[in-house]
Design an enzyme around this catalytic site. Structure first.
Site, PDB file in Angstrom:
ATOM      1  N   HIS A  18      48.573  46.904  42.135  1.00 37.36           N
ATOM      2  CA  HIS A  18      49.435  46.591  40.980  1.00 37.36           C
ATOM      3  C   HIS A  18      48.637  46.674  39.677  1.00 37.36           C
ATOM      4  O   HIS A  18      49.047  47.367  38.727  1.00 37.36           O
ATOM      5  CB  HIS A  18      50.013  45.190  41.156  1.00 37.36           C
ATOM      6  CG  HIS A  18      50.917  44.774  40.035  1.00 37.36           C
ATOM      7  ND1 HIS A  18      52.286  44.889  40.097  1.00 37.36           N
ATOM      8  CD2 HIS A  18      50.649  44.228  38.820  1.00 37.36           C
ATOM      9  CE1 HIS A  18      52.814  44.459  38.958  1.00 37.36           C
ATOM     10  NE2 HIS A  18      51.840  44.038  38.180  1.00 37.36           N
ATOM     11  N   GLU A  19      47.518  45.988  39.629  1.00 37.43           N
ATOM     12  CA  GLU A  19      46.712  45.978  38.404  1.00 37.43           C
ATOM     13  C   GLU A  19      46.061  47.330  38.141  1.00 37.43           C
ATOM     14  O   GLU A  19      45.853  47.708  36.991  1.00 37.43           O
ATOM     15  CB  GLU A  19      45.642  44.879  38.483  1.00 37.43           C
ATOM     16  CG  GLU A  19      46.187  43.467  38.653  1.00 37.43           C
ATOM     17  CD  GLU A  19      47.178  43.070  37.566  1.00 37.43           C
ATOM     18  OE1 GLU A  19      47.102  43.620  36.444  1.00 37.43           O
ATOM     19  OE2 GLU A  19      48.040  42.214  37.833  1.00 37.43           O
ATOM     20  N   HIS A  22      48.338  49.369  36.007  1.00 36.24           N
ATOM     21  CA  HIS A  22      48.203  49.022  34.589  1.00 36.24           C
ATOM     22  C   HIS A  22      46.936  49.661  34.004  1.00 36.24           C
ATOM     23  O   HIS A  22      46.964  50.248  32.914  1.00 36.24           O
ATOM     24  CB  HIS A  22      48.107  47.508  34.413  1.00 36.24           C
ATOM     25  CG  HIS A  22      49.376  46.773  34.721  1.00 36.24           C
ATOM     26  ND1 HIS A  22      50.600  47.166  34.240  1.00 36.24           N
ATOM     27  CD2 HIS A  22      49.602  45.649  35.449  1.00 36.24           C
ATOM     28  CE1 HIS A  22      51.534  46.320  34.658  1.00 36.24           C
ATOM     29  NE2 HIS A  22      50.952  45.402  35.398  1.00 36.24           N
TER      30      HIS A  22
END
Length: 419
Positions: A18-19, A22
């Site tokens: 997920h990160e 980003h």
């Protein structure tokens, strides 16, 4: 120990991916990413690479990517400060030292008169109190400010999150949940590659060692033509005929290696949802093909996405109780149960959790990715961003409420499983 390892790997992978979404899209947009963190709280481990500090923190309740311009910068240089300047070979300032200047060699100490580290990148000041000649020093775009021995890279405006286009900012935020869906698709593809993709053929798959099918003489890959005189053309037909005759002998007509065989089988009785059903210990038929594996990744992700949205609908309409929500403790306990069933079930659990994480982060809740995307949508309609301080306050309140909900859910999990 197996549960602990499984939980760390699954949870860590979900948050990491997920990160990472980003991070990748933020860096592609030219945003300075100060920190990539797994977990919250005190640092357990860290290293620096390509302008970013990668950290593992103590509390396993999420992660974050800290982008320049998103947080209040910890270091501020004001007129009147006496700072030390260190220069690179081109004569540009590459270090601005705020204190403990006596520990550094070959530095120029000045009293700051004016400084701009965002746009024009310069610092002006007087080197000598008696000689009030104002000097201007050009600052390198990747210069660092040093305080108490800790270096922090400056963030010129073009490296800050807010300087980027609406599309770039939206993609940097959306990429986190998007990567969770991508991860789920990959996990389900791996499952399909390992176990094969279920087909709807009237054919027997793998047989269990203690089932009625293997005892009666049935074999994997037998093509079923009829059961108890009823023709069957799909696995669903086979399954329905078996379930309708718990404890009663039924006759299978199968084709095996070009021969037609009649084999009597007595399904065992099992109770499911208050009903007695017949089972013979046989799995559905599967096949392994590239197209089947690829298709399974997308169809299974779509199926579980619909299921999770259905549960969300029940939560909104009051049909879903808050006690049914689970936090890290509940996920840990569930992982323990799933791990007992083997690798395939563990992979499926990881895929479902990844989809769940992606959907939760897309909800328009302040402090979550969906909340930020909602503000971007308003900006797109208005043609200009909302007040940054007001938006920050909304996200702060949202984060506080989420932490409160996390505490409530975690306490419920502890009471349910351990007290």
């Amino acid at each position: 120990m197996q549960t602990v390892v499984s939980f760390i790997i699954i949870f860590g992978t979900l948050v990491f991916v997920h990160e990472l979404g980003h991070l990748i899209f933020a860096k592609r947009a030219g945003i300075l990413c100060r920190e990539f963190a797994i977990g919250f709280g005190p640092k357990v481990f860290s290293f620096t690479k390509n302008e970013t500090v990668y950290t593992i923190r103590l509390l396993p309740i999420g992660g974050f990517v800290r982008m320049a311009g998103e947080d209040v910068e910890a270091v501020e240089i004001k007129p009147g400060y006496r700072v030390g300047l260190k220069f690179d070979r081109d004569g540009k300032v590459n270090k601005i030292i705020l204190n403990n200047k006596d520990k550094y060699r070959d530095i120029k100490v000045i009293e700051v008169e004016e400084v701009d580290l965002e746009h024009k990148l310069y610092v002006k000041g007087f080197e000598d109190e008696e000689d009030q000649t104002l000097q201007t020093f050009e600052v390198h775009p990747k210069a660092v400010v040093v305080q108490d021995g800790v270096e922090m890279q400056i963030a010129p405006y073009d490296r800050q999150f807010s300087s980027k286009t609406l599309g770039q900012r939206t993609m940097a935020i959306f990429a986190g949940p998007m990567m969770n869906f991508v991860l789920a698709i990959v996990i389900f593809m791996v499952m399909a590659a390992i176990q094969g993709v279920v087909t709807d053929e009237a054919k027997l798959g793998k047989l269990t060692e203690d089932g009625a099918a293997i005892s009666a003489g049935l074999k994997a890959n037998d093509e079923v033509q009829a059961i108890n005189g009823s023709e069957v053309s799909s696995w669903q037909d086979v399954q329905q005929e078996i379930q309708k005759h718990p404890g009663k002998e039924i006759e299978f007509v199968v084709e095996r290696e070009g021969k037609t065989l009649e084999i009597p089988v007595t399904p065992k009785e099992v109770e499911r949802d208050g009903k007695m059903l017949g089972v013979i210990g046989v799995y559905p038929p599967t096949e392994k093909s590239i197209t089947g594996v690829l298709a399974y990744g997308f169809t299974e992700t779509y199926f579980w996405t619909k299921q999770i949205f259905t549960l969300l609908g029940d939560l909104i309409t009051g049909q879903f109780d808050i006690d049914m929500l689970s936090g890290p403790v509940g996920i840990y306990v569930s992982t323990e149960e799933v791990a007992k069933s083997g690798l395939i079930y563990l992979l499926k659990w990881a895929g479902v959790l990844s989809i769940n994480l992606g959907i939760m982060n897309l909800l328009p809740i302040p402090a979550l990715d969906g909340g930020r995307l909602a503000f971007f949508a308003v900006e797109a309609v208005r043609g200009k961003p909302l007040d940054k301080q007001k938006e920050g306050m909304v996200h702060f309140i949202g984060f506080a409420l989420l932490m409160l909900l996390m505490l409530v859910v975690t306490w419920n999990d502890i009471q349910r499983f351990f007290l």
